[in-house]
Structure formats: structure tokens, C-alpha cells
Design an enzyme around this catalytic site. Structure first.
Site, PDB file in Angstrom:
ATOM      1  CB  CYS A  91      -0.934   0.021   1.201  1.00 33.95           C
ATOM      2  SG  CYS A  91      -2.108  -1.347   1.226  1.00 33.95           S
ATOM      3  CG  HIS A 359      -5.847   2.126  -0.593  1.00 36.70           C
ATOM      4  ND1 HIS A 359      -4.664   2.657  -1.067  1.00 36.70           N
ATOM      5  CD2 HIS A 359      -5.480   1.106   0.250  1.00 36.70           C
ATOM      6  CE1 HIS A 359      -3.648   1.998  -0.551  1.00 36.70           C
ATOM      7  NE2 HIS A 359      -4.116   1.053   0.256  1.00 36.70           N
ATOM      8  CB  CYS A 389      -1.106   0.575   7.762  1.00 35.80           C
ATOM      9  SG  CYS A 389      -2.679   0.597   6.879  1.00 35.80           S
TER      10      CYS A 389
END
Length: 403
Positions: A91, A359, A389
């Protein structure tokens, strides 16, 4: 050591990550090339000005595989002498691309870079590349692998965030994102996506649900309860790591978790001399960056530890940070960050986040850099932090100073 500056930051709108999403017809290659061309056009840089393109994308398989960064260079108006580097820190890949570019500027490896990332989640499904951390028993048994949603619910349980808490953060994310769009706060960064005929496909984030309220979210069932509780379930695995807990409270669902979307972003990073050479005005200085590993079962606590590390590297206190962009992978991630630092919620994700807008895995970190700089310029804030994160237990962070 040479300072590294951000000279421009731009992004596509985020399209719904489904077959009926507006960007579904667009490949990761084409969207990446569009961002690279927009970065060139906006900055006026010649095609051979940058030393490298560093590009994040997480699911590096099929049309997103094969060093997409280099292929995007060839599909764009950049010179063929410009190489490309594909990076994957899950991510945080887009932020890691920016951090790598800044590190190379500081080290004198190159004067200017385009960094960023892409993820077309409607076309290349998350997880379709496989993952040893999830399927190799030598790792999964030893470290207690559970899916991210279970980790998010574990954070909520350990740190006392109930269903009302996570839903309230989600409602606020939607409201802030809607207000930001209504007030034109993203206008400087957005590059509309067009088709081969120059017609606009998407000019606005498509995932938003601005009318979301607590009642609407209360009607949604927890998304990870069955996965956790159905025997042999992942809750049992997590509780072996955290035996002080009696059970895991499942509070996350689609409405308070990050949206699956398509999108890309690009950031122009360079030295002061690079800017002077090409007549560019710096927008922000990259003060410090950091990455850490964190406990892989709970998985998503990295933003706290990595923020502590990047603050130490910069010689700063959290009170020195004016604005924060904390990726809204799940609501509990942001709540835990705010709890750990006593952060004023009015300084965190002030224009909404991934719960509202989505996202796109490999692009999000680079998008947040642009969102933060735009907001620092709008409000006159001096310093800002971006942190995310990361799957399998990691965290990444960057501190920026407005110029």
C-alpha cells in the site's frame, strides 16, 4: 547532502474498481503514460530531463507486470534514454517511489525524477499475483497470518474502538471529501482522464458517497466476522498472538474501509539545481522519510512506529507537524494513530481519505503527497506528514516542509 524538493504533484481522479467503473477501459500502462505526459507538460521539462521514473504498483502481473515503469516511459513522451523502476511496498508503493527518488537526489545519483504509481483494481484483481505470506505454511504458521480486515478489527478491539467510533470516522471522511470537491481543493492536482478522441472519461473521484450517515452505515454487516469466526477461523489465529483478549469485535465493513478503485499519480522530485536549470519553483522540501517492519498479525499498526522513527530522523516532535495524511485503509488505523499521538482530528485527513475516495494501492502514497502539499499551500501550514500502513506488517512515512 543535497536537499530534495517536490516541484509538482498530480493525479488522476479515482474510478470505481469495478467493471462498470469509468476507468475500467483504461489500462495501467495508458493511465501511467497519461500521468507522465501531464507531468512533462505542466513542468515544461524536456523529454530527457529526468534521471529515472520510479513507479509503484502492487499487483505486478499480466498487464501490470513486466516492469510497468519502463513500459510507461516508452508509451509516454519521455525520451527512450529514461529508464524505469517498478517498486512494490504494497500500500505504500507510491510513497516509497517518492522516497527513493528523494534519496537518490540527496545522494547525487540523479538531479530529477518522476515518481508515483498506479493500480487498476477493476482490471487486475488484488491478490491475483499470489502471496507467499498468505499461502506458504512456513511463514503463515510461524507469524500467524490473518487477512487485513481481521487485523483492523484486532486493532479496534485492542484499543477500544467500537462500531460507532469507526462509523463516525467514515461519515466524517465522506463529508470532508465532498466539501473538498465542492470547494475545488483538488483542482490543482487533478488530471482528467480522456479517451483516444480526447473526450473526458472521468474528471472527478467516482467512489464518493457524500450522503453517508450513521444510520446507513449501521445497516451494514461486519465484513470479516464470518472469515474470523467460522472454524477453523482467523480469529483463533490472531488470539494466539493476543491471548489477553477474550474475543475480537468485528466492526469494519465496506463503508468504513478503503474503497477499491482505479487511479494513478505522479510527483516531480529534484534538487535545487534541477529546478533552477529548468525554471521550476519548488513547492515542498522532503525533510525525512522512513520505513519500518511491524508485527505481521495485527499488521496495520505501522503508521505509529514509523511516525516516531521519521520524527526522530528529522529531529522533530509530533507537535511540530501541522497537517497529517494517514491512509484510511480501515477506520481503526486512523483512530489508533490519533490516539497514539493525541492528534487533533481537525489536523488529520482534513479533505477526507480512502474511505471516501478509494485506495488505488500502488498510487495512494503519491496521491497523498500531492493532497498534503495542496492543503499546506491553501492553509499556509508549514509542515506535513504522510504515512501509510502496509500489508504483512510494515509502515512508511514522509515529512514535508512547505517552500
Amino acid at each position: 547532502m543535497t536537499d530534495a524538493f517536490v516541484y509538482d504533484a498530480l493525479r488522476s481522479p479515482r474510478g470505481r474498481g469495478r467493471a462498470d467503473g469509468a476507468l475500467h477501459e483504461v489500462t495501467a500502462l495508458r493511465l501511467s503514460a497519461l500521468m507522465l505526459d501531464a507531468a512533462l507538460a505542466r513542468s515544461g521539462l524536456p523529454p530527457d530531463a529526468v534521471a529515472d521514473v520510479i513507479w509503484g504498483n502492487v499487483t505486478q502481473v499480466g498487464e501490470q507486470g513486466g516492469c510497468l515503469a519502463r513500459t510507461a516511459v516508452l508509451a509516454s513522451g519521455l525520451a527512450e534514454s529514461v529508464p524505469g523502476l517498478a517498486v512494490n511496498r504494497f500500500c505504500a508503493s507510491g510513497l516509497e517511489a517518492v522516497n527513493l527518488a528523494a534519496a537518490q537526489v540527496r545522494a547525487g545519483v540523479g538531479a530529477g525524477f518522476i515518481a508515483g504509481g498506479v493500480e487498476m483494481m477493476s482490471r487486475v484483481a488484488m491478490g491475483s499475483d499470489g502471496a507467499a505470506v498468505a499461502v506458504d505454511p512456513a511463514v503463515t504458521f510461524r507469524h500467524g497470518f490473518v487477512p487485513q480486515g481481521i487485523g483492523a478489527d484486532l486493532i479496534a478491539t485492542r484499543h477500544g474502538f467500537g462500531r460507532a467510533d469507526v462509523d463516525a470516522l467514515a461519515v466524517e471522511s465522506q463529508a470532508r471529501a465532498a466539501r473538498a470537491w465542492a470547494e475545488g481543493r483538488f483542482a490543482r492536482s487533478i488530471v482528467p482522464v480522456t479517451d483516444a478522441n480526447g473526450l473526458t472519461i472521468l474528471a472527478r473521484d467516482e467512489h464518493l458517497r457524500p450522503g453517508t450517515d450513521m444510520a446507513a452505515l449501521a445497516a451494514l454487516a461486519p465484513a470479516f466476522r464470518e472469515l474470523g469466526e467460522t472454524l477453523p477461523g482467523f480469529d483463533a489465529v490472531a488470539l494466539m498472538k493476543y491471548p489477553e483478549l477474550e474475543r475480537i469485535e468485528h466492526v469494519h465493513h465496506a463503508g468504513n474501509s478503503s474503497g477499491i478503485v482505479d487511479g494513478a499519480a505522479a510527483v516531480v522530485v529534484g534538487s535545487r539545481e534541477f529546478g533552477l536549470r529548468f525554471g521550476l519553483q519548488p513547492r515542498a522540501r522532503i525533510v525525512a522519510s522512513a520505513a519500518i517492519g511491524s508485527e505481521p498479525t495485527i499488521m496495520l499498526t505501522g503508521p505509529v512506529a514509523v511516525t516516531e522513527r521519521v520524527l526522530a530522523a528529522a529531529g522533530m516532535q509530533f507537535s511540530d507537524i501541522d497537517l497529517c495524511e494517514v491512509n484510511e485503509a480501515f477506520a481503526a488505523v486512523v483512530l489508533r494513530f490519533q490516539q497514539a499521538f493525541g492528534a487533533d482530528p481537525g489536523r488529520v485527513n482534513v479533505n477526507g481519505g480512502a474511505i471516501a475516495m478509494g485506495h488505488p494501492l500502488g498510487a495512494t502514497g503519491a496521491m497523498l503527497v500531492g493532497t498534503l502539499i495542496d492543503e499546506m499551500e491553501r492553509t499556509g501550514a508549514g509542515t506535513g506528514l504522510v504515512t501509510l500502513c502496509v500489508a504483512s506488517g510494515m509502515g512508511a512515512a514522509t515529512i514535508l516542509e512547505r517552500v
